[in-house]
Design a protein around this motif. Structure first.
Motif, mmCIF file in Angstrom:
data_model
loop_
_atom_site.group_PDB
_atom_site.id
_atom_site.type_symbol
_atom_site.label_atom_id
_atom_site.label_comp_id
_atom_site.label_asym_id
_atom_site.label_seq_id
_atom_site.Cartn_x
_atom_site.Cartn_y
_atom_site.Cartn_z
ATOM 1 N N TRP A 47 0.826 -1.174 -0.120
ATOM 2 C CA TRP A 47 0.191 0.246 0.042
ATOM 3 C C TRP A 47 0.801 1.232 0.171
ATOM 4 C CZ3 TRP A 47 -4.825 0.152 -1.613
ATOM 5 C CH2 TRP A 47 -5.569 -0.916 -1.410
ATOM 6 N N SER A 48 2.039 1.184 0.644
ATOM 7 C CA SER A 48 3.166 2.321 0.375
ATOM 8 C C SER A 48 3.448 2.417 -1.004
ATOM 9 C CB SER A 48 4.351 2.131 1.287
ATOM 10 O OG SER A 48 3.919 1.996 2.554
ATOM 11 N N LEU A 49 3.558 1.566 -1.712
ATOM 12 C CA LEU A 49 3.910 1.588 -3.187
ATOM 13 C C LEU A 49 2.432 2.192 -3.959
ATOM 14 C CD1 LEU A 49 6.135 -1.632 -3.890
ATOM 15 C CD2 LEU A 49 6.944 0.976 -4.113
ATOM 16 N N PHE A 50 1.507 1.511 -3.522
ATOM 17 C CA PHE A 50 0.240 2.022 -4.309
ATOM 18 C C PHE A 50 0.084 3.305 -4.103
ATOM 19 C CE2 PHE A 50 -4.361 2.998 -3.581
ATOM 20 C CZ PHE A 50 -4.756 2.584 -4.941
ATOM 21 N N TYR A 51 0.056 4.057 -3.014
ATOM 22 C CA TYR A 51 -0.272 5.411 -2.812
ATOM 23 C C TYR A 51 0.596 6.232 -3.343
ATOM 24 C CZ TYR A 51 -4.151 4.535 0.539
ATOM 25 O OH TYR A 51 -5.400 4.123 0.901
ATOM 26 N N LEU A 52 2.068 5.800 -3.305
ATOM 27 C CA LEU A 52 3.130 6.702 -4.189
ATOM 28 C C LEU A 52 2.891 6.406 -5.531
ATOM 29 C CD1 LEU A 52 6.280 5.252 -2.299
ATOM 30 C CD2 LEU A 52 5.566 7.459 -2.286
ATOM 31 N N ILE A 53 2.388 5.591 -6.213
ATOM 32 C CA ILE A 53 2.156 5.459 -7.579
ATOM 33 C C ILE A 53 0.801 6.471 -7.838
ATOM 34 C CG2 ILE A 53 1.417 4.133 -9.440
ATOM 35 C CD1 ILE A 53 3.195 1.965 -8.229
ATOM 36 N N TYR A 63 1.733 7.811 2.469
ATOM 37 C CA TYR A 63 0.640 8.433 2.769
ATOM 38 C C TYR A 63 0.291 8.927 4.253
ATOM 39 C CZ TYR A 63 -3.432 10.000 -0.356
ATOM 40 O OH TYR A 63 -4.522 10.555 -0.897
ATOM 41 N N PHE A 64 -0.511 9.776 4.308
ATOM 42 C CA PHE A 64 -0.819 10.323 5.573
ATOM 43 C C PHE A 64 -0.926 9.441 6.662
ATOM 44 C CE2 PHE A 64 -4.983 10.694 3.867
ATOM 45 C CZ PHE A 64 -5.838 10.244 4.772
ATOM 46 N N HIS A 65 -1.578 8.256 6.445
ATOM 47 C CA HIS A 65 -2.120 7.289 7.599
ATOM 48 C C HIS A 65 -1.166 6.226 7.508
ATOM 49 C CE1 HIS A 65 -3.027 5.295 3.947
ATOM 50 N NE2 HIS A 65 -3.820 4.459 4.510
ATOM 51 N N ARG A 111 5.242 11.682 14.835
ATOM 52 C CA ARG A 111 4.242 10.725 15.540
ATOM 53 C C ARG A 111 4.635 9.442 14.953
ATOM 54 N NH1 ARG A 111 -1.160 11.866 11.850
ATOM 55 N NH2 ARG A 111 -0.204 11.786 9.671
ATOM 56 N N THR A 112 5.643 9.041 14.186
ATOM 57 C CA THR A 112 5.903 7.913 13.730
ATOM 58 C C THR A 112 6.945 7.237 14.616
ATOM 59 O OG1 THR A 112 5.948 8.572 11.602
ATOM 60 C CG2 THR A 112 6.889 6.574 11.781
ATOM 61 N N PHE A 113 7.338 7.845 15.718
ATOM 62 C CA PHE A 113 8.094 7.333 16.773
ATOM 63 C C PHE A 113 7.558 6.745 17.767
ATOM 64 C CE2 PHE A 113 11.380 8.105 20.301
ATOM 65 C CZ PHE A 113 12.177 6.866 20.066
ATOM 66 N N LEU A 114 7.898 5.312 17.849
ATOM 67 C CA LEU A 114 7.006 4.580 19.019
ATOM 68 C C LEU A 114 6.561 5.276 20.213
ATOM 69 C CD1 LEU A 114 5.752 1.823 19.876
ATOM 70 C CD2 LEU A 114 7.907 0.979 20.186
ATOM 71 N N LEU A 115 7.911 5.951 20.874
ATOM 72 C CA LEU A 115 7.897 6.337 22.174
ATOM 73 C C LEU A 115 6.724 7.714 22.362
ATOM 74 C CD1 LEU A 115 11.588 6.441 23.509
ATOM 75 C CD2 LEU A 115 9.485 4.672 23.617
ATOM 76 N N GLN A 116 6.202 7.911 21.126
ATOM 77 C CA GLN A 116 5.126 9.089 21.027
ATOM 78 C C GLN A 116 3.859 8.409 21.411
ATOM 79 O OE1 GLN A 116 5.455 12.600 20.032
ATOM 80 N NE2 GLN A 116 7.527 12.721 19.348
ATOM 81 N N HIS A 161 -9.199 3.166 3.211
ATOM 82 C CA HIS A 161 -10.367 4.088 3.100
ATOM 83 C C HIS A 161 -10.002 5.516 2.732
ATOM 84 C CE1 HIS A 161 -8.410 5.484 7.095
ATOM 85 N NE2 HIS A 161 -8.929 6.406 6.976
ATOM 86 N N PRO A 162 -8.503 5.960 3.081
ATOM 87 C CA PRO A 162 -8.252 7.241 2.363
ATOM 88 C C PRO A 162 -8.079 7.393 0.843
ATOM 89 C CG PRO A 162 -6.590 6.690 3.879
ATOM 90 C CD PRO A 162 -7.437 5.456 3.658
ATOM 91 N N PHE A 163 -7.987 6.393 0.018
ATOM 92 C CA PHE A 163 -8.108 6.220 -1.367
ATOM 93 C C PHE A 163 -9.519 6.463 -1.570
ATOM 94 C CE2 PHE A 163 -8.891 3.238 -4.956
ATOM 95 C CZ PHE A 163 -8.279 4.042 -5.921
ATOM 96 N N ILE A 164 -10.397 5.762 -0.770
ATOM 97 C CA ILE A 164 -11.895 5.587 -1.357
ATOM 98 C C ILE A 164 -12.503 7.103 -1.165
ATOM 99 C CG2 ILE A 164 -14.286 4.886 -0.672
ATOM 100 C CD1 ILE A 164 -12.392 2.885 -1.803
ATOM 101 N N ILE A 165 -12.060 7.696 -0.042
ATOM 102 C CA ILE A 165 -12.368 9.177 0.219
ATOM 103 C C ILE A 165 -11.936 9.999 -0.995
ATOM 104 C CG2 ILE A 165 -12.015 11.130 1.774
ATOM 105 C CD1 ILE A 165 -11.973 9.114 4.137
ATOM 106 N N ASP A 166 -10.462 9.662 -1.269
ATOM 107 C CA ASP A 166 -10.144 10.740 -2.419
ATOM 108 C C ASP A 166 -10.775 10.437 -3.636
ATOM 109 O OD1 ASP A 166 -7.940 12.643 -2.571
ATOM 110 O OD2 ASP A 166 -7.157 11.314 -4.000
#
Length: 376
Positions: free
Chosen positions: A92-98, A130-132, A191-196, A300-305
């Motif tokens: 899904w990272s590759l999908f959203y990048l494409i 992608y943001f999520h 916010r990607t860091f685990l300790l957050q 779901h972000p893809f569906i919304i977009d």
């Protein structure tokens, strides 16, 4: 009697999933009003922000519940996570990048430029494709942490670590840290860091240890009522807090969530014990939705977009459409996931836990009997 299937947790996951989708649906309404909310959309957007911390709690709960079993095998676990988490994350990272590149966004690097390549790798690994997707990166970090500490996870240790994680989490969301390396500085403060988020994951592990007590207490109807009333007061307080501040607060940065998330967990378990006396198909739908929650989170972000880009009618111009639009997005996600499940190697694309209707019915009947026995 101890139950093999904790469908209460599926129910909480389903609610968390619906809340996360609502946050992102509400964000589109926020954008439609030039960076402001109406009272209705602000209510749904802010209240729904407990969804992501709840997801973190459920991830910790399910992971440790699996690890606590005697037959836990590290090799089998890593192989399973590679299929269920890492592979869908990469796909899904590759999908959203494409997808982003197809609309003119520059996301792929010049591979002759080492700086761009390192930036791209950092973006990909931290879930910034992608943001999520950052949350999947968080879950992967937590898996590795838990593998390191799992042998010492008795009740006393889990309680101590959860207490420490409360302070550590607070420290990292209220301070910025500087390091020599810009990538490390960016990662630690993101916010990607685990300790957050570490408090919420560890809270999930603690709830596994406390589950027999929570389960027994909440089987009593009077305690269910107390929990639901407490939940209503917390909801009211949260609404007043958001209304007074009039600002968007990220899920991991809201200190109030340190208190409201464990309360929300108890309230939702109580709600489950109330709702299982309704029509069975309603609760079965929630349980099945919980099994599809990770897949819904991914798509779901893809569906919304896609709706926002191509639908002939602009629902975002009318605030009262927020609920029907939210329902529509979830239903479309379910349909898309059903289609994906028919594809070869679909298990590497999305995480879908199979639902056994017979097991669900048996579990609900057993729980109903236990609740009734406590009220006699």
């Amino acid at each position: 009697m101890e139950k093999k299937y904790l469908y209460e947790i599926n129910f909480v996951r389903a609610i968390a999933c619906l809340l996360v989708v609502m946050v992102h649906v509400g964000a589109r309404f926020y954008g439609a009003y030039d960076g402001s909310h109406t009272t209705l959309t602000n209510f749904f957007n802010q209240i729904s922000r407990i969804g992501t911390p709840l997801f973190a709690v459920m991830s910790g709960f399910l992971l440790y519940n699996q690890m606590a079993k005697k037959e836990f095998n590290v090799h089998r676990f890593l192989k399973s996570r590679m299929t269920k988490i890492i592979s869908p994350f990469v796909v899904w990272s590759l999908f959203y990048l494409i997808y982003s590149a197809s609309y003119g966004t520059e996301v792929f690097p010049d591979f002759s430029n080492s700086t761009e390549v390192f930036d791209f790798i950092y973006m990909f690994v931290t879930g910034d494709s992608y943001f999520h997707l950052y949350f999947i990166s968080l879950v992967i970090q937590f898996y590795f942490l838990f593998l390191l500490i799992r042998k010492w996870m008795n009740l006393k240790t889990v309680t101590l670590l959860t207490t420490i994680s409360f302070y550590v989490n607070y420290l990292f969301i209220t301070n910025d840290f500087e390091f020599m390396n810009s990538y490390v500085t960016s990662f630690i403060n993101s916010r990607t860091f685990l300790l957050q988020w570490i408090y919420y994951f560890m809270l999930g592990a603690l709830l596994v240890k406390l589950w027999p007590y929570i389960h027994q207490i909440l089987l009593k109807r009077i305690n269910q009522i107390y929990a639901l009333v407490t939940g209503l007061f917390v909801l009211l307080f949260t609404v007043l807090d958001y209304h007074s501040h009039q600002q968007i607060i990220n899920s991991n940065e809201n200190i109030l969530h340190f208190i409201t998330i464990p309360i929300a967990f108890i309230v939702l378990i109580s709600l489950y014990y109330q709702l299982i006396f309704w029509k069975n198909f309603i609760m079965e739908s929630f349980i099945k939705l919980g099994n599809m929650s990770m897949g819904i989170y991914l798509i779901h972000p893809f569906i919304i977009d896609m709706y926002q880009r191509y639908a002939p009618y602009d629902v975002f111009a009318e605030p009262f459409y927020i609920i029907p639009f939210h329902i529509m997005v979830v239903l479309i996600c379910v349909i898309v996931l059903k289609v994906i499940s028919l594809l070869p190697y679909s298990q590497y694309i999305v995480t879908l836990v199979p639902s056994n209707r017979k097991n669900i019915k048996y579990n609900m009947d057993e729980t109903q009997t236990m609740i009734k026995s406590y009220t006699l």
